[in-house]
Design a protein around this motif. Structure first.
Motif, short mmCIF file in Angstrom:
data_model
loop_
_atom_site.label_atom_id
_atom_site.label_comp_id
_atom_site.label_asym_id
_atom_site.label_seq_id
_atom_site.Cartn_x
_atom_site.Cartn_y
_atom_site.Cartn_z
N LEU A 2 -3.33 4.35 6.53
CA LEU A 2 -2.85 4.52 8.30
C LEU A 2 -4.23 3.31 8.88
CD1 LEU A 2 -2.31 6.42 10.65
CD2 LEU A 2 -5.39 7.52 9.93
N PRO A 3 -4.74 2.67 8.09
CA PRO A 3 -5.17 1.55 8.90
C PRO A 3 -4.84 0.42 8.93
CG PRO A 3 -7.02 2.55 7.49
CD PRO A 3 -5.74 2.89 7.29
N GLN A 32 0.68 -1.11 -0.18
CA GLN A 32 0.05 0.26 0.36
C GLN A 32 0.45 1.56 0.42
OE1 GLN A 32 -3.01 0.70 -0.34
NE2 GLN A 32 -3.61 -1.05 0.08
N GLN A 33 1.72 1.49 0.58
CA GLN A 33 3.03 2.25 0.99
C GLN A 33 3.32 3.02 -0.49
OE1 GLN A 33 3.34 4.81 4.20
NE2 GLN A 33 3.87 5.77 2.22
N GLU A 74 -3.77 5.11 -2.46
CA GLU A 74 -4.75 6.22 -2.03
C GLU A 74 -3.95 5.57 -0.18
OE1 GLU A 74 -8.67 6.32 -0.82
OE2 GLU A 74 -8.79 5.92 -2.78
N ALA A 75 -3.34 7.03 0.33
CA ALA A 75 -2.47 7.32 1.15
C ALA A 75 -3.47 6.90 2.68
CB ALA A 75 -2.27 8.62 1.48
N SER A 76 -4.71 6.63 2.82
CA SER A 76 -5.99 7.03 3.26
C SER A 76 -5.41 4.92 3.68
CB SER A 76 -7.59 7.32 3.48
OG SER A 76 -7.81 6.73 2.22
N GLY A 77 -5.38 3.99 3.00
CA GLY A 77 -4.98 2.98 3.22
C GLY A 77 -4.51 2.33 3.88
N ARG A 135 -1.20 1.15 9.39
CA ARG A 135 -0.30 0.84 10.21
C ARG A 135 -1.10 0.86 12.32
NH1 ARG A 135 2.34 6.04 8.54
NH2 ARG A 135 3.97 5.29 6.57
N ARG A 136 -2.36 1.10 12.05
CA ARG A 136 -3.12 1.25 13.28
C ARG A 136 -2.98 -0.42 14.19
NH1 ARG A 136 -7.44 4.20 11.99
NH2 ARG A 136 -6.55 6.67 11.77
N SER A 159 1.45 3.44 -2.82
CA SER A 159 0.69 5.30 -2.18
C SER A 159 1.61 6.76 -2.67
CB SER A 159 0.65 5.17 -1.08
OG SER A 159 0.08 6.61 -0.51
#
Length: 141
Positions: A64-65, A49-50, A59-62, A67-68, A53
């Motif tokens: 963060l979840p 994903q990174q 999408e960069a929004s994919g 990483r969490r 991105s």
């Protein structure tokens, strides 16, 4: 119940407890391995994903979840590590009680005012106050 039967019963009980703890450790280690595998898979997905991105294809929004989720799983790994450590400690306590290569010898000091009440070969019931009395049978000897 004769003394030798009581000792045998105590040894069997401790052996069963030891086996139970070993099985618990195996289960905890399997749980830990599963969590570590999940962290690895999330890490691979996060890299993908990174990379997408960074190249503008995702999408960069994919990110963060993912990483969490990786952080959450890494925190969860701490639980089994602690549980396995505690179980190994209990196992070592049992090994201290039942030495496998020599007979159990308990030394005790007696106050001088009580020396006339004690003699060689006298029966005793030592209490191991360090251990939980509910899980460790009374010793005779």
């Amino acid at each position: 119940m004769p003394e030798n039967e009581t000792v045998e019963a105590n040894v069997k009980q401790l052996s069963a407890r030891k086996q139970q703890i070993c099985h618990r450790i195996e289960g905890i280690e399997a749980q830990q391995a599963g969590l570590e595998s999940q962290v690895e898979l999330i890490g691979e997905k996060l890299e993908g994903q990174q990379s997408l991105s960074d190249r503008g294809r995702g999408e960069a929004s994919g990110v963060l979840p993912l990483r969490r989720e990786a952080a959450r799983l890494e925190r969860q790994i701490g639980g089994p590590v602690v549980q396995a450590s505690e179980a190994r400690e209990r196992l070592s306590e049992i090994d201290l009680i039942v030495p496998h290569d020599r007979p159990l010898v308990i030394a005790r000091r007696v106050q001088t005012i009580h020396t006339n009440q004690v003699h060689v070969g006298q029966d005793a019931r030592p209490r191991l106050s360090t251990f939980n009395a509910r899980t460790i049978s009374e010793l005779f000897g």
